[in-house]
Design a protein around this motif. Sequence first.
Motif, PDB file in Angstrom:
ATOM      1  N   ALA A  62      42.113 -43.430 -83.104  1.00 23.07           N
ATOM      2  CA  ALA A  62      42.107 -44.515 -84.073  1.00 23.07           C
ATOM      3  C   ALA A  62      40.682 -44.887 -84.430  1.00 23.07           C
ATOM      4  CB  ALA A  62      42.846 -45.718 -83.489  1.00 23.07           C
ATOM      5  N   GLY A  63      40.406 -44.943 -85.734  1.00 22.05           N
ATOM      6  CA  GLY A  63      39.091 -45.338 -86.192  1.00 22.05           C
ATOM      7  C   GLY A  63      38.116 -44.196 -86.364  1.00 22.05           C
ATOM      8  N   GLU A  64      38.413 -43.028 -85.800  1.00 22.50           N
ATOM      9  CA  GLU A  64      37.490 -41.908 -85.924  1.00 22.50           C
ATOM     10  C   GLU A  64      37.397 -41.458 -87.381  1.00 22.50           C
ATOM     11  OE1 GLU A  64      35.532 -40.577 -83.740  1.00 22.50           O
ATOM     12  OE2 GLU A  64      36.238 -41.598 -81.950  1.00 22.50           O
ATOM     13  N   ILE A  65      36.206 -41.029 -87.776  1.00 19.61           N
ATOM     14  CA  ILE A  65      36.025 -40.493 -89.118  1.00 19.61           C
ATOM     15  C   ILE A  65      36.680 -39.118 -89.174  1.00 19.61           C
ATOM     16  CG2 ILE A  65      34.302 -39.637 -90.768  1.00 19.61           C
ATOM     17  CD1 ILE A  65      32.446 -41.830 -89.777  1.00 19.61           C
ATOM     18  N   PRO A  66      37.476 -38.837 -90.203  1.00 23.96           N
ATOM     19  CA  PRO A  66      38.161 -37.542 -90.267  1.00 23.96           C
ATOM     20  C   PRO A  66      37.178 -36.389 -90.327  1.00 23.96           C
ATOM     21  CG  PRO A  66      38.306 -38.707 -92.366  1.00 23.96           C
ATOM     22  CD  PRO A  66      37.768 -39.682 -91.375  1.00 23.96           C
ATOM     23  N   ASP A  67      37.591 -35.269 -89.777  1.00 25.62           N
ATOM     24  CA  ASP A  67      36.782 -34.047 -89.829  1.00 25.62           C
ATOM     25  C   ASP A  67      37.628 -32.961 -90.470  1.00 25.62           C
ATOM     26  OD1 ASP A  67      35.202 -31.851 -89.517  1.00 25.62           O
ATOM     27  OD2 ASP A  67      34.765 -32.184 -87.393  1.00 25.62           O
ATOM     28  N   GLN A 111      26.398 -31.170 -87.277  1.00 27.11           N
ATOM     29  CA  GLN A 111      25.260 -30.392 -86.772  1.00 27.11           C
ATOM     30  C   GLN A 111      25.753 -29.140 -86.049  1.00 27.11           C
ATOM     31  OE1 GLN A 111      23.347 -33.662 -84.581  1.00 27.11           O
ATOM     32  NE2 GLN A 111      21.536 -33.430 -85.879  1.00 27.11           N
ATOM     33  N   ALA A 112      26.783 -29.303 -85.256  1.00 29.71           N
ATOM     34  CA  ALA A 112      27.342 -28.156 -84.526  1.00 29.71           C
ATOM     35  C   ALA A 112      27.906 -27.114 -85.487  1.00 29.71           C
ATOM     36  CB  ALA A 112      28.424 -28.625 -83.559  1.00 29.71           C
ATOM     37  N   ALA A 163      33.010 -34.985 -98.306  1.00 32.48           N
ATOM     38  CA  ALA A 163      34.290 -35.611 -98.630  1.00 32.48           C
ATOM     39  C   ALA A 163      34.694 -36.620 -97.559  1.00 32.48           C
ATOM     40  CB  ALA A 163      35.371 -34.543 -98.775  1.00 32.48           C
ATOM     41  N   ASP A 164      34.458 -36.273 -96.301  1.00 35.20           N
ATOM     42  CA  ASP A 164      34.829 -37.175 -95.213  1.00 35.20           C
ATOM     43  C   ASP A 164      34.006 -38.458 -95.262  1.00 35.20           C
ATOM     44  OD1 ASP A 164      36.604 -35.256 -94.372  1.00 35.20           O
ATOM     45  OD2 ASP A 164      35.304 -34.478 -92.780  1.00 35.20           O
ATOM     46  N   LEU A 165      32.716 -38.330 -95.545  1.00 41.27           N
ATOM     47  CA  LEU A 165      31.863 -39.511 -95.593  1.00 41.27           C
ATOM     48  C   LEU A 165      32.171 -40.373 -96.822  1.00 41.27           C
ATOM     49  CD1 LEU A 165      28.442 -38.019 -94.434  1.00 41.27           C
ATOM     50  CD2 LEU A 165      29.996 -39.483 -93.126  1.00 41.27           C
ATOM     51  N   TYR A 221      30.428 -42.681 -86.755  1.00 40.34           N
ATOM     52  CA  TYR A 221      29.562 -41.908 -87.652  1.00 40.34           C
ATOM     53  C   TYR A 221      28.705 -40.924 -86.858  1.00 40.34           C
ATOM     54  CZ  TYR A 221      30.440 -44.974 -91.694  1.00 40.34           C
ATOM     55  OH  TYR A 221      31.013 -45.658 -92.737  1.00 40.34           O
ATOM     56  N   VAL A 222      28.149 -41.392 -85.753  1.00 38.84           N
ATOM     57  CA  VAL A 222      27.296 -40.523 -84.933  1.00 38.84           C
ATOM     58  C   VAL A 222      28.054 -39.276 -84.509  1.00 38.84           C
ATOM     59  CG1 VAL A 222      26.149 -40.316 -82.699  1.00 38.84           C
ATOM     60  CG2 VAL A 222      25.742 -42.330 -84.114  1.00 38.84           C
ATOM     61  N   ARG A 223      29.285 -39.451 -84.056  1.00 35.97           N
ATOM     62  CA  ARG A 223      30.077 -38.297 -83.603  1.00 35.97           C
ATOM     63  C   ARG A 223      30.376 -37.343 -84.756  1.00 35.97           C
ATOM     64  NH1 ARG A 223      32.128 -42.253 -80.003  1.00 35.97           N
ATOM     65  NH2 ARG A 223      33.827 -42.910 -81.370  1.00 35.97           N
ATOM     66  N   ARG A 224      30.617 -37.890 -85.955  1.00 39.34           N
ATOM     67  CA  ARG A 224      30.891 -37.015 -87.102  1.00 39.34           C
ATOM     68  C   ARG A 224      29.635 -36.247 -87.500  1.00 39.34           C
ATOM     69  NH1 ARG A 224      31.795 -33.502 -89.533  1.00 39.34           N
ATOM     70  NH2 ARG A 224      33.074 -33.154 -91.407  1.00 39.34           N
TER      71      ARG A 224
END
Length: 212
Positions: free
Chosen positions: A89-94, A159-160, A100-102, A151-154
């Motif tokens: 919940a709350g995670e930015i979609p990947d 980067q990966a 597009a996700d941002l 955001y940091v995780r996305r």
Amino acid sequence: MSDTKAPDASRRSERSRRAIFDAALALVSEAGYAKTTIEGIAARAGVGKQTIYRWWPSKAAVLLDAFLDLAARANEAAGHEDARGGEGAGEIPDTGDLAADLRYVLRATVDEMNNPAFDAPTRALAAEGIVDPELGARFTEALLEPQLQYYVRRIEAAQAAGDVDPGVDPRIAVELLVGPLHHRWLHRTLPLTHAYADSLVDLALRGLAPRA
């Protein structure tokens, strides 16, 4: 032997707590933070002011918990309604398309900032947090920092995947996206629109792109 059950104190307390939250948010939206009082919240919620003081030390503390509860409920509702919710919940979609996700999440943020139900209490808490460092720190820790970490995780995932320069500090990258949005909202310099959110994404990603 009577089958009558004793009143459920926990359910009664939860009803009172919900009524207090709703009253606090409504009063701040209608009258502003300065004119909102513990007495007014109690009268609106239909509880005694001693009930509020038993749970919170100040109206700022009431409003903070009310706003955190509002944000949690909005996040839960969005998670149920939107299949793009990501891993949690709350995670930015990947979806594999960073731009597009941002755009998707910044547009949702614009909608939230333009929503009077969020705008008034957020401004009140931001202002009070300046003069009350403890409240400001709690607001940051409980609400702002978890959102920034989405955001940091996305960005780290991008980067990966090779979509963002590996030498970029993810936290600074996040601030390039959300900092201008909050600046325009806070100072009311120009309207907050989806087009503006899209422009922020486009400009930020130019700077974050991998170097050849």
